[in-house]
Motif scaffolding. Structure first.
Motif, mmCIF file in Angstrom:
data_model
loop_
_atom_site.group_PDB
_atom_site.id
_atom_site.type_symbol
_atom_site.label_atom_id
_atom_site.label_comp_id
_atom_site.label_asym_id
_atom_site.label_seq_id
_atom_site.Cartn_x
_atom_site.Cartn_y
_atom_site.Cartn_z
ATOM 1 N N LYS A 42 37.946 97.165 80.437
ATOM 2 C CA LYS A 42 37.635 97.293 79.020
ATOM 3 C C LYS A 42 36.134 97.104 78.871
ATOM 4 O O LYS A 42 35.560 96.172 79.438
ATOM 5 N N PHE A 43 35.496 97.991 78.128
ATOM 6 C CA PHE A 43 34.036 97.959 78.051
ATOM 7 C C PHE A 43 33.565 98.271 76.642
ATOM 8 O O PHE A 43 34.319 98.802 75.817
ATOM 9 N N ARG A 44 32.320 97.965 76.405
ATOM 10 C CA ARG A 44 31.722 98.243 75.102
ATOM 11 C C ARG A 44 31.192 99.664 75.085
ATOM 12 O O ARG A 44 30.492 100.096 75.991
ATOM 13 N N SER A 45 31.540 100.405 74.044
ATOM 14 C CA SER A 45 30.988 101.736 73.853
ATOM 15 C C SER A 45 30.531 101.875 72.405
ATOM 16 O O SER A 45 30.397 100.875 71.689
ATOM 17 N N GLY A 57 27.639 105.227 65.466
ATOM 18 C CA GLY A 57 26.722 104.280 66.088
ATOM 19 C C GLY A 57 27.214 102.850 66.098
ATOM 20 O O GLY A 57 26.464 101.940 66.476
ATOM 21 N N ASP A 58 28.458 102.634 65.701
ATOM 22 C CA ASP A 58 29.009 101.282 65.678
ATOM 23 C C ASP A 58 29.691 100.958 67.004
ATOM 24 O O ASP A 58 30.207 101.851 67.682
ATOM 25 N N PRO A 59 29.716 99.668 67.378
ATOM 26 C CA PRO A 59 30.335 99.292 68.664
ATOM 27 C C PRO A 59 31.849 99.410 68.630
ATOM 28 O O PRO A 59 32.486 99.112 67.609
ATOM 29 N N ILE A 60 32.418 99.847 69.740
ATOM 30 C CA ILE A 60 33.866 99.907 69.905
ATOM 31 C C ILE A 60 34.212 99.406 71.301
ATOM 32 O O ILE A 60 33.358 99.390 72.197
ATOM 33 N N ALA A 61 35.464 99.017 71.490
ATOM 34 C CA ALA A 61 35.975 98.672 72.815
ATOM 35 C C ALA A 61 36.764 99.861 73.342
ATOM 36 O O ALA A 61 37.567 100.452 72.624
ATOM 37 N N ALA A 62 36.511 100.236 74.587
ATOM 38 C CA ALA A 62 37.193 101.360 75.213
ATOM 39 C C ALA A 62 37.692 100.937 76.593
ATOM 40 O O ALA A 62 37.308 99.878 77.103
ATOM 41 N N VAL A 63 38.520 101.785 77.199
ATOM 42 C CA VAL A 63 39.167 101.441 78.473
ATOM 43 C C VAL A 63 39.053 102.602 79.440
ATOM 44 O O VAL A 63 39.160 103.773 79.054
ATOM 45 N N THR A 64 38.834 102.285 80.720
ATOM 46 C CA THR A 64 38.906 103.282 81.786
ATOM 47 C C THR A 64 39.730 102.714 82.933
ATOM 48 O O THR A 64 39.740 101.498 83.166
ATOM 49 N N THR A 65 40.442 103.579 83.631
ATOM 50 C CA THR A 65 41.230 103.202 84.799
ATOM 51 C C THR A 65 40.550 103.769 86.031
ATOM 52 O O THR A 65 40.337 104.978 86.123
ATOM 53 N N VAL A 66 40.173 102.905 86.962
ATOM 54 C CA VAL A 66 39.438 103.322 88.155
ATOM 55 C C VAL A 66 40.371 103.257 89.359
ATOM 56 O O VAL A 66 40.910 102.202 89.693
ATOM 57 N N LEU A 67 40.559 104.405 89.994
ATOM 58 C CA LEU A 67 41.411 104.536 91.179
ATOM 59 C C LEU A 67 40.533 104.735 92.400
ATOM 60 O O LEU A 67 39.643 105.589 92.395
ATOM 61 N N ALA A 77 29.697 93.188 69.034
ATOM 62 C CA ALA A 77 28.419 93.721 68.563
ATOM 63 C C ALA A 77 27.237 93.197 69.365
ATOM 64 O O ALA A 77 26.172 93.833 69.398
ATOM 65 N N SER A 78 27.396 92.063 70.025
ATOM 66 C CA SER A 78 26.291 91.494 70.800
ATOM 67 C C SER A 78 26.218 92.053 72.218
ATOM 68 O O SER A 78 25.268 91.761 72.951
ATOM 69 N N ARG A 79 27.180 92.848 72.605
ATOM 70 C CA ARG A 79 27.209 93.395 73.955
ATOM 71 C C ARG A 79 26.540 94.760 73.988
ATOM 72 O O ARG A 79 26.426 95.464 72.988
ATOM 73 N N GLN A 80 26.123 95.177 75.202
ATOM 74 C CA GLN A 80 25.436 96.442 75.391
ATOM 75 C C GLN A 80 26.417 97.537 75.819
ATOM 76 O O GLN A 80 27.432 97.250 76.459
#
Length: 414
Positions: free
Chosen positions: A85-88, A93-103, A57-60
């Motif tokens: 893994k990043f904050r989304s 409107g609540d914070p969640i953790a999400a993932v992206t794979t960068v090639l 919750a403290s992350r942007q």
């Protein structure tokens, strides 16, 4: 006017993608079943990388929470891969953790173009998300657009492939998909090791991935105005999921499983506003439990030929879709009703005979963009159906993004 010609690009794209998409015949495989009286959430992945940190919750939005170098997926030679893994933010409107794979191309130059590609993920199981599916042992279980992604990488671009259905695999929830897409771009640009901080950005996707892409493009001016998005390219987009739900659910339909999965995915994202499970009969609960962790093929096969009347309480039926609460959720996740418009040129394609998606909603949405001054190029591709239109239209989408990265003036056929 719209062009009816196929955009030019190397024939190898079409050959590879046709084999990838058309030859992927659904096969029935056993999936874990869930047993619950109300909402059924996906089984958690046995990988701590996906867990949300205590200080989330403290992350942007877009802050990188963790990063790991991973091997390139099978069939991606000369490619470096990293998962972030990043904050989304979820739909409430609540914070969640999400993932992206960068090639990325191996030893790629800093500042190269970045494309966020939202893959077709018609699923309710977390193992079906791109960060896992890219590493599947077969094309049926993997990302069917992989040949097109490889072509993009060979052009010198980095390609980010987010898990855009989020941590609850909320299929149908386009709003959270758009926000995860934008925050995944932020994360890729903030991860200094990738050298993408100053890169021009394009976004692309087809069908459900196109829905997340179109939503991201529409939300970008208010949700992520700082991003240098130079263009969005999407095809076969369900711009109005309420209309699509009526079409797939009113009578027996071969793709009813997708409508059922979307209803369950939206219930996960809006547990107070989408009381789907409360309205199911015994057959509906059995179908829900069957597909709770399923990927596309099992969802389609499990629900084929069914309708809303088969799975809903006799007193509910299609009336569930007419409640003000549910109607609000469907509208919130329909690009047609998002009030903001993209702040970059748009390339859109679809089959004029696509029976799966509401075509009128595409015309209505693009007309509004044109009236707002957005450069729009819409292509009617010579395809009889939804799937092959993905293959035929992708070359034009890549050409469109290439021109945007090169700084060429966009053309429009508004």
């Amino acid at each position: 006017m719209r062009s009816t010609t196929t955009p030019p690009l190397a024939q190898r794209i079409r050959t590879a993608l046709t084999a990838a998409v058309v030859a992927a015949v659904p096969t029935l495989m056993a999936v874990p079943t869930a047993h619950a009286d109300n909402i059924v959430y996906p089984a958690a992945l046995q990988d701590s990388f996906y867990s949300a940190p205590d200080d989330l919750a403290s992350r942007q939005p877009g802050d990188v929470l963790a990063a790991r170098v991973v091997p390139p997926p099978l069939g991606f030679p000369g490619t470096d891969a990293v998962q972030l893994k990043f904050r989304s933010t979820d739909s409430s409107g609540d914070p969640i953790a999400a993932v992206t794979t960068v090639l990325s191309p191996r030893d790629a130059a800093p500042g190269r173009p970045l494309v966020s590609y939202q893959a077709i993920i018609n699923s309710l199981g977390l193992e079906c998300a791109p960060s896992n599916a890219l590493y599947a042992s077969s094309l049926i279980d993997g990302i069917r657009e992989s040949p097109g992604l490889l072509i993009a990488i060979q052009r010198g671009w980095s390609v980010a492939v987010p898990d855009h259905l989020g941590p609850n695999s909320a299929y149908g929830a386009a709003k959270v998909g758009g926000q995860i897409t934008l925050d995944g771009i932020r994360a890729a640009q903030r991860h200094s090791a990738l050298g993408l901080a100053d890169s021009p950005v394009g976004i692309a996707g087809y069908s459900g991935g196109g829905m997340a892409t179109a939503m991201a493009a529409a939300l970008a001016p208010t949700y992520a105005p700082e991003l240098n998005i130079v263009g969005s390219a999407y095809g076969g987009v369900p711009m109005n999921i309420g209309a699509m739900a009526h079409e797939l659910g009113a009578s027996a339909h071969p793709a009813f499983g997708l409508a059922m999965a979307a209803a369950l995915g939206l219930e996960r994202e809006y547990p107070e506003r989408m009381p789907v499970s409360d309205q199911l009969n015994d057959r509906g609960r059995a179908l829900r439990d069957r597909i709770a962790n399923a990927c596309t093929n099992d969802i389609l096969l499990s629900g084929a030929g069914m309708s809303m009347a088969d799975v809903a309480d006799a007193a509910t039926g299609l009336s569930l879709l007419e409640s003000s609460s549910v109607r609000g959720v469907l509208d919130e996740n329909s690009v047609e009703f998002v009030p903001t418009v993209p702040n970059a040129p748009v390339y859109e394609w679809h089959s004029p005979t696509d029976a799966l998606i509401p075509l009128q909603s595409i015309d209505t949405t693009l007309r509004r963009y044109c009236e707002a001054g957005v450069p729009v190029r819409s292509e009617l591709v010579p395809s009889p159906d939804h799937i092959t239109a993905a293959v035929i239209g992708l070359p034009g989408a890549l050409d469109f993004l290439d021109a945007r990265f090169a700084g060429a003036a966009p053309t429009s056929n508004c």
